[in-house]
Design a protein around this motif. Structure first.
Motif, PDB file in Angstrom:
ATOM      1  N   TRP A   1      -7.879 -13.596   0.526  1.00  0.00           N
ATOM      2  CA  TRP A   1      -8.634 -14.616   1.262  1.00  0.00           C
ATOM      3  C   TRP A   1     -10.122 -14.254   1.293  1.00  0.00           C
ATOM      4  O   TRP A   1     -10.994 -15.108   1.097  1.00  0.00           O
TER       5      TRP A   1
ATOM      6  N   PRO B   1     -10.352 -13.472   9.960  1.00  0.00           N
ATOM      7  CA  PRO B   1     -10.056 -12.659   8.775  1.00  0.00           C
ATOM      8  C   PRO B   1     -11.240 -11.849   8.285  1.00  0.00           C
ATOM      9  O   PRO B   1     -11.085 -10.858   7.586  1.00  0.00           O
TER      10      PRO B   1
ATOM     11  N   HIS C   1      -4.358 -12.961  11.174  1.00  0.00           N
ATOM     12  CA  HIS C   1      -4.790 -12.650   9.812  1.00  0.00           C
ATOM     13  C   HIS C   1      -4.644 -11.163   9.487  1.00  0.00           C
ATOM     14  O   HIS C   1      -4.447 -10.797   8.325  1.00  0.00           O
ATOM     15  N   LYS C   2      -4.766 -10.321  10.512  1.00  0.00           N
ATOM     16  CA  LYS C   2      -4.638  -8.871  10.302  1.00  0.00           C
ATOM     17  C   LYS C   2      -3.400  -8.323  11.007  1.00  0.00           C
ATOM     18  O   LYS C   2      -3.307  -7.130  11.268  1.00  0.00           O
TER      19      LYS C   2
ATOM     20  N   ASN D   1      -4.762 -11.208   3.195  1.00  0.00           N
ATOM     21  CA  ASN D   1      -6.103 -11.269   3.779  1.00  0.00           C
ATOM     22  C   ASN D   1      -7.164 -10.794   2.795  1.00  0.00           C
ATOM     23  O   ASN D   1      -8.278 -11.342   2.742  1.00  0.00           O
TER      24      ASN D   1
END
Length: 408
Positions: free
Chosen positions: A189, A217, A155-156, A186
């Motif tokens: 999200w 995340p 996610h990162k 992200n």
């Protein structure tokens, strides 16, 4: 078999779609036992009545040089070379994650359009494709995303993508930590955190590609994540139904099925015709106290809703129902005592008590189970009234002898 189980026979299943990651494919999901993750789940009798399993595959290579249009044109005109299987064919090049998300959306719409909802189980970069689809989903364009399993998803970003720089791969560039695309995705999200479908974040304890901080995340509760004794590749290749990767996904799917069932029961979508309940004690108590016809009908309806939910509830929700029932009884006693002191009629006491339960629906009677509403909570009271005790009555002069003998 419980009534709600009979009702659910033949209902539309939920689609579950597996989305592989960078340079992956069908082999991503195949464990040492020879079965794919989806095939293992499909064999589980606790799941196969509710779900149908599929895989989404897309072109992803470390190097796409030989499948570009220019090279394919050259190879097609070279004698002998163009006769070697696999050397020439359709043009294929790596595409940005956002475009792969559009491909996924088209697949879901055209291939699985008959399904109402879909759960996306994704590994590594596949999780970013799934995230992009969920954030950009348009109602009516394919099944609605109703669940998301993130398996070792960066996610990162992923530090290992840095060593792929010389390959000049578009996806490798997107997977670099804090890349413009990955960071923006992200952030979106996180902004939509309250509107996301139920999600399970799975972390591989020995993952050298995606560190724990990137596999999540944002801060995720223990209930929303699972850390398993796997590496980046083995986490999506469970060897058996005892593998904790499998167990975690199975539990997630069962929880979604349960919540879907309870919400359907709550809004009446799956309910059969209600019994008349005319000879039930809670009804006879109302009759001897001259409760009005509409009040009796409402009580029957609430009792029916509470009975259905109580029978279908799992262990956790059953415990909450018991706790709520105790609170409902306490509210009843307080309101009954107050009304009795004002010399109100049984009909007025009945109305006051039910108005109080409705008023406290989101206060004293607030529940962690979203499917429970004031109808169920009023029904809990009538469940308590359904006996020959005086715990719940509508007048001090309730004639229990008439109830017992049926001389009403």
């Amino acid at each position: 078999m419980l009534p709600h189980q009979k009702i659910l026979e033949g209902k539309m299943k939920t689609a579950v779609v597996f989305v592989h990651g960078f340079t992956g494919g069908e082999e991503t999901w195949k464990g040492g036992g020879g079965l794919k993750f989806s095939e293992l789940l499909a064999q589980d009798p606790e799941l196969n009545t509710d779900y149908q399993f599929f895989e989404f595959t897309y072109f992803t290579k470390l190097l796409d040089f030989f499948t570009t249009a220019k090279i394919q044109k050259v190879l097609n005109v070279i004698p002998l070379i163009n006769r070697i299987p696999g050397i020439t064919g359709r043009v294929r090049v790596n595409k940005p994650i956002a475009q792969l998300s559009e491909q996924l959306a088209t697949f879901l719409d055209l291939q699985l359009g008959e399904f109402d909802d879909v759960i996306l189980i994704s590994h590594s970069m596949g999780g970013l494709i799934a995230k992009d689809h969920i954030l950009n989903y348009e109602p009516g364009h394919g099944p609605k995303p109703s669940g998301y399993v993130s398996i070792s998803v960066p996610h990162k970003g992923s530090l290992s993508s840095l060593i792929l720089g010389p390959a000049n791969n578009v996806n490798a560039r997107e997977l670099v930590p804090l890349s413009e695309y990955c960071d923006a995705l992200n952030n979106r999200w996180i902004e939509q955190k309250q509107n996301l479908p139920p999600t399970l974040y799975m972390i591989a304890l020995h993952d050298e590609c995606v560190v724990k901080e990137s596999a999540l995340p944002f801060t995720v509760s223990k209930a929303g994540r699972a850390t398993v004794d796997h590496d980046h590749t083995s986490i999506c290749k469970p060897l058996s139904m005892a593998d904790l990767s499998y167990v975690a996904v199975k539990k997630f799917l069962k929880d979604i099925s349960y919540n879907k069932l309870m919400n359907s029961l709550s809004n009446g979508a799956l309910l059969t015709s209600m019994p008349d309940y005319d000879k039930e004690i809670f009804v006879l108590k109302m009759i001897v106290c001259d409760i009005g016809k509409m009040g009796v009908a409402d009580a029957k309806d609430c009792f029916f809703n509470a009975e259905i939910i109580s029978k279908a509830a799992n262990k956790k929700d059953a415990a909450e129902l018991i706790s709520l029932q105790g609170k409902v009884l306490s509210l009843y006693k307080q309101k009954y005592n107050s009304c009795n002191g004002k010399n109100l009629s049984s009909n007025e006491i009945f109305a006051e008590v039910h108005a109080e339960i409705t008023a406290q629906d989101d206060a004293v009677l607030k529940s962690t189970a979203s499917y429970l509403n004031f109808l169920h909570k009023k029904g809990l009271l009538h469940q308590l009234a359904n006996n020959m005790r005086d715990d719940v009555i509508w007048g001090d002069q309730t004639d229990f002898n008439a109830i017992e003998t049926g001389t009403l």
